[in-house]
Scaffold this active site. Structure first.
Site, PDB file in Angstrom:
ATOM      1  N   ASP A  52       0.823  -1.207   0.000  1.00 24.77           N
ATOM      2  CA  ASP A  52       0.000   0.000   0.000  1.00 24.77           C
ATOM      3  C   ASP A  52       0.860   1.260   0.000  1.00 24.77           C
ATOM      4  O   ASP A  52       0.601   2.210  -0.743  1.00 24.77           O
ATOM      5  CB  ASP A  52      -0.909   0.007   1.235  1.00 24.77           C
ATOM      6  CG  ASP A  52      -2.034  -0.999   1.127  1.00 24.77           C
ATOM      7  OD1 ASP A  52      -2.943  -0.785   0.308  1.00 24.77           O
ATOM      8  OD2 ASP A  52      -2.010  -1.997   1.862  1.00 24.77           O
ATOM      9  N   THR A  53       1.861   1.284   0.875  1.00 26.95           N
ATOM     10  CA  THR A  53       2.649   2.502   1.002  1.00 26.95           C
ATOM     11  C   THR A  53       3.537   2.733  -0.220  1.00 26.95           C
ATOM     12  O   THR A  53       3.771   3.882  -0.603  1.00 26.95           O
ATOM     13  CB  THR A  53       3.493   2.484   2.286  1.00 26.95           C
ATOM     14  OG1 THR A  53       4.247   1.273   2.359  1.00 26.95           O
ATOM     15  CG2 THR A  53       2.598   2.557   3.505  1.00 26.95           C
TER      16      THR A  53
END
Length: 388
Positions: A172-173
């Site tokens: 996600d990051t």
């Protein structure tokens, strides 16, 4: 250090509408907010972003990090009224962030093509599992799925066990970071042309981008990377080694560095030993070299070993947890951690703003909004010239 919020940052004056939830979209918004952009986060009335309840311990605090520098506006994107409000804000925004399943914005009458027709300068950052096109685009995709498809999970862990994961949501990051990078590039393009564009950041592609030579090695020689635990095959010595009171990471795989490590061990002859004298030789004898070093480090405490590595100028370091970070003078000197006032917790210590810019540093100018929609009236007045 207490966050003062005095620096406006390089993106001061840039307006961002954040429609996403959970991690990828909101982390992209956090990055842009840290650099000075005004982030208006649209949250479902009542419930808000689920991230408000994420984190560990009896007082989850992840929201305080990912929602810093943001204004909360209550907006039901499933309703006609909420969609009208979103269109009004998008018409006055520089960047819009969303990380819904592809097709969701279109279903909500918020097609980016229509939003950009009303505001040609608008940059739309779309973060999704598989991207906005291709045969898998309509599939639901979370960070872990992107990590698996992008190749990360296949190489993390030990060969005799199932694939492992990192303890953070790296897929996600990474996708959020590439979305942010794309937004900055699109801002530069807009400066020259006046036109915005779509930034399409896929979770699996963000993971794929950091997979080094995984694909090219297979393409050239048919080599498939496998799980190898705490080591990288052929890179030696570079491992975590046991001490009498803990573990310590040493990375001495360069020839000159290894010679310094050997001298610090009291074994300078190792640097001339044909088994260890070169990068390729050390890689071929990786296991026996690691065992030799581990036998030496096991006789020392972490502090003793660290002193020797610093004196020998060998890249090495302790393996920190949060408490050790908060006690470390280097973290303090560089303001890598900051303390932010909080209406519920009093204060919250969290990571600072990175990277550090010499002329226009980013900052934490305001804490995360505590209540869902607490800034609705103020934002509507400032952006749209009307009361909520």
């Amino acid at each position: 250090m207490t966050a003062t919020g005095k620096s406006k940052g390089p993106l001061d004056g840039i307006r961002v509408v954040e429609m996403g939830q959970l991690i990828a979209g909101p982390f992209c918004g956090q990055l842009l907010g840290d650099m000075g952009a005004e982030i208006v986060k649209l949250e479902p009335p009542g419930t808000g972003d689920p991230m408000r309840h994420w984190g560990q311990g009896d007082k989850p605090s992840w929201w305080r990090v990912i929602a810093r520098n943001k204004y909360s506006v209550a907006c039901d994107l499933r309703s006609d009224e909420g969609q009208q409000l979103a269109r009004g804000l998008a018409a006055r925004a520089d960047i819009l962030i969303e990380n819904f399943k592809p097709g969701t914005l279109e279903k909500w009458n918020l097609d980016p093509a229509d939003l950009r027709a009303a505001n040609p300068r608008l940059i739309v950052v779309r973060v999704s599992g598989y991207g906005q096109t291709g045969p898998y685009a309509a599939r639901a995709g979370f960070g872990g799925i992107g990590e698996a498809m992008g190749g990360w999970r296949a190489i993390v862990g030990y060969p005799d066990r199932p694939p492992a994961r990192m303890g953070v949501s790296i897929g996600d990051t990474l996708a959020a970071t590439y979305g942010c990078m794309g937004a900055l590039a699109a801002l530069h393009h807009r400066e020259r042309t006046g036109e915005g564009q779509i930034v399409d950041s896929a979770l699996y592609e963000a993971v794929l981008q950091v997979m080094e030579s995984t694909v090219s090695d297979y393409s050239v020689s048919g080599t498939r990377r496998r799980r190898t635990g705490s080591t990288l095959p052929g890179i030696a010595p570079s491992n975590v080694y046991p001490c009498r009171d803990g573990e310590y990471l040493i990375g001495a795989n360069g020839d000159a560095i290894f010679a310094r490590l050997a001298a610090a061990m009291g074994r300078p002859e190792l640097a001339a030993d044909p088994r260890y004298a070169t990068h390729l030789a050390r890689g071929a004898h990786q296991e026996e070299l690691d065992a030799l070093i581990a036998a030496w480090t096991a006789t020392l405490t972490v502090a003793e070993l660290e002193a020797k590595m610093i004196e020998a100028s060998v890249p090495a370091g302790r393996i920190y947890d949060a408490g050790e970070m908060m006690a470390d003078p280097h973290f303090a000197a560089r303001e890598a951690l900051v303390t932010v006032p909080d209406a519920e917790f009093g204060t919250v210590t969290m990571q600072g703003v990175f990277p550090k810019l010499s002329a226009t540093p980013g900052s934490i100018r305001r804490p995360a909004p505590v209540a869902v929609g607490q800034d609705t009236d103020a934002v509507l007045e400032r952006w749209l010239g009307r009361e909520g």
